[in-house]
Scaffold this motif. Structure first.
Motif, PDB file in Angstrom:
ATOM      1  N   GLY A  14       0.282   3.934  -5.857  1.00  0.00           N
ATOM      2  CA  GLY A  14       0.453   2.677  -6.568  1.00  0.00           C
ATOM      3  C   GLY A  14      -0.854   2.175  -7.122  1.00  0.00           C
ATOM      4  O   GLY A  14      -1.932   2.771  -6.917  1.00  0.00           O
ATOM      5  N   THR A  15      -0.780   1.069  -7.818  1.00  0.00           N
ATOM      6  CA  THR A  15      -1.953   0.453  -8.412  1.00  0.00           C
ATOM      7  C   THR A  15      -2.705  -0.334  -7.350  1.00  0.00           C
ATOM      8  O   THR A  15      -2.142  -1.236  -6.722  1.00  0.00           O
ATOM      9  N   GLY A  16      -3.972   0.042  -7.137  1.00  0.00           N
ATOM     10  CA  GLY A  16      -4.784  -0.663  -6.172  1.00  0.00           C
ATOM     11  C   GLY A  16      -5.388  -1.913  -6.773  1.00  0.00           C
ATOM     12  O   GLY A  16      -5.146  -2.266  -7.927  1.00  0.00           O
ATOM     13  N   GLY A  17      -6.191  -2.612  -6.004  1.00  0.00           N
ATOM     14  CA  GLY A  17      -6.866  -3.794  -6.515  1.00  0.00           C
ATOM     15  C   GLY A  17      -6.979  -4.878  -5.470  1.00  0.00           C
ATOM     16  O   GLY A  17      -6.748  -4.654  -4.270  1.00  0.00           O
ATOM     17  N   HIS A  18      -7.315  -6.070  -5.933  1.00  0.00           N
ATOM     18  CA  HIS A  18      -7.508  -7.197  -5.023  1.00  0.00           C
ATOM     19  C   HIS A  18      -6.155  -7.723  -4.562  1.00  0.00           C
ATOM     20  O   HIS A  18      -5.240  -7.934  -5.366  1.00  0.00           O
ATOM     21  N   ALA A  19      -6.035  -7.960  -3.267  1.00  0.00           N
ATOM     22  CA  ALA A  19      -4.753  -8.360  -2.698  1.00  0.00           C
ATOM     23  C   ALA A  19      -4.413  -9.819  -2.937  1.00  0.00           C
ATOM     24  O   ALA A  19      -3.335 -10.276  -2.546  1.00  0.00           O
ATOM     25  N   SER A  20      -5.295 -10.545  -3.619  1.00  0.00           N
ATOM     26  CA  SER A  20      -4.975 -11.936  -3.935  1.00  0.00           C
ATOM     27  C   SER A  20      -4.040 -12.050  -5.123  1.00  0.00           C
ATOM     28  O   SER A  20      -3.530 -13.132  -5.421  1.00  0.00           O
TER      29      SER A  20
END
Length: 452
Positions: free
Chosen positions: A213-219
């Motif tokens: 999946g697309t990662g990134g900041h969890a906010s």
């Protein structure tokens, strides 16, 4: 092999010949797998059979884990019959036992200890029947081959698999085999004494699913492209226990016989389930354990067992791994078909890696040999009901069909319908009634006298 002894051979006084004494002695060998260390136990069985004049031979991939092949010559009227039993047992660590798990104590008419049911007690039945035939000088209709093996509880690599792959000649001419029943049991209200005869096993298809999946900041919202969202879709898709329902012929016959043997209202519930396995209310009122077992017999089951993924609470994972325990119905179902159906059901992209693939077993046959097993039970216990069953677990019976051998799981027990012997497998306080051991030994003796 040693030369067969034609005359009757009496056992030395220090060696037991009955199933109770044999079971007690077998239990006292600590053959917990891992590591196994079955040598002392297997060698004791060899000495017991040698003293009775049977042909014996030890074969081992690991000298600490030998396998025994014993043969009782018959009259040559029918092909050889294979009996197979394992002597390794599962661990007792972390279990709260009331009595020593390797004491083999006889208390209030029951033999206590790890392996009493799975499956040193059954091996004791087999050995007692063989010794009884030998002592009476009564040869069976055909040769009887007994395989006492190691390592069944951890994959069979040092046991049955080793024998089948390295020494197939030992089983030349064998058409049928009898071994354990894999814990197959149905309580169904404990209203009727059921005698399960296992005619097939489900086979393992353990899979690692990788969800990217697309990662990134969890906010920030992850959306449908996130690995966690795909995980949710996967878990929801298999939440019912597996894939679409398929009523195979052997399970159909099993349900038909159960519906005919059980009293109402259980009979009606079984009949309703047979008519429509997809009806969620069909098994209402049936014990939940029994209901889950029956539902497992009409589908390839899939359960998520291990989940790995993520590096930090505030980071969206770029991938998540899920290990799935799949169990395929018996028959000509391929793992490729299973993986394809799993992808279609989840509806999301994922990588699927097959970790473990169980042996493809032929479709079960309920032929004359099955009828003989059922007939012995009916004769010995007129109030009991033999019934063909499929077990969701796997045993060494998955290996011998490679050699063209039809395998049956047959643990003949005479017990109160309210007593669950098979429910004690792998549990604390495993034990079996002495009378049940005697009944089982009598059944095996009857089988060996005139198997066909």
């Amino acid at each position: 092999m040693a030369s067969p002894v034609a005359s009757r051979t009496a056992l030395p006084d220090h060696l037991p010949s009955g199933p109770v004494g044999i079971a007690q002695r077998l239990i006292r060998f600590e053959t917990v797998n891992p590591p196994g260390d079955e040598a002392a136990c297997v060698e004791w069985v060899r000495d017991l059979l040698d003293a009775a004049g049977l042909e014996t031979r030890l074969l081992a991939l690991d000298p600490r884990r030998p396998n025994l092949i014993a043969r009782l010559p018959g009259r040559g009227l029918v092909p050889p019959l294979l009996l197979h039993a394992h002597v390794d047992v599962v661990p007792v660590a972390g279990q709260d036992w009331s009595r020593p798990p390797f004491g083999g104590e006889l208390v209030d008419g029951e033999v206590w200890g790890r392996g009493a049911v799975d499956m040193k007690g059954q091996l004791a039945m087999m050995l007692a029947a063989l010794l009884r035939l030998r002592a009476a000088g009564t040869p069976p209709a055909g040769d009887v081959i007994l395989a006492v093996v190691a390592d069944e509880e951890a994959g069979s690599g040092a046991g049955a698999r080793f024998l089948v792959e390295r020494h197939p000649e030992l089983f030349n001419g064998v058409r049928y085999a009898v071994g354990e029943d894999g814990g197959a049991e149905l309580g169904l209200g404990r209203q009727v004494r059921l005698h399960p005869i296992v005619v097939a096993e489900k086979r393992a298809a353990w899979v690692r699913a990788t969800l990217h999946g697309t990662g990134g900041h969890a906010s920030r919202a992850a959306g449908p492209a996130g690995a966690a969202h795909k995980l949710q879709r996967l878990l929801t898709a298999i939440d019912g226990g597996g894939l679409d329902t398929q009523l195979t012929p052997v399970v159909d016959r099993m349900l038909q016989e159960l519906a005919g043997a059980l009293p109402q209202p259980v009979s009606g519930r079984i009949a309703a389930f047979r008519a429509d396995p997809d009806d969620p209310s069909a098994l209402d009122g049936i014990d939940e354990t029994d209901a889950r077992y029956l539902r497992s017999l009409v589908r390839h089951t899939v359960n998520a067992t291990v989940i790995r993924g993520g590096t930090a609470t505030n980071v969206l994972p770029a991938s998540i791994e899920v290990e799935l325990d799949g169990r395929l119905l018996p028959g000509d179902f391929t793992t490729d078909e299973f993986l394809g159906a799993l992808r279609a059901r989840t509806g999301c992209e994922m990588g699927l890696e097959l970790l473990v693939e169980g042996e493809l077993m032929p479709p079960p046959r309920l032929d004359g040999f099955y009828d003989r097993l059922a007939g012995i039970l009916r004769a010995k216990d007129p109030e009991g009901v033999p019934v063909p069953m499929v077990t969701t677990a796997s045993t060494d019976a998955r290996l011998f069909p490679r050699l063209g051998i039809q395998c049956y799981g047959w643990l003949p027990l005479l017990h109160d319908p309210g007593t669950s012997y098979r429910g004690r497998l792998h549990c604390a306080d495993e034990r079996i009634a002495a009378s049940a051991l005697e009944f089982g030994a009598d059944c095996f003796h009857e089988l060996l006298i005139g198997h066909d």
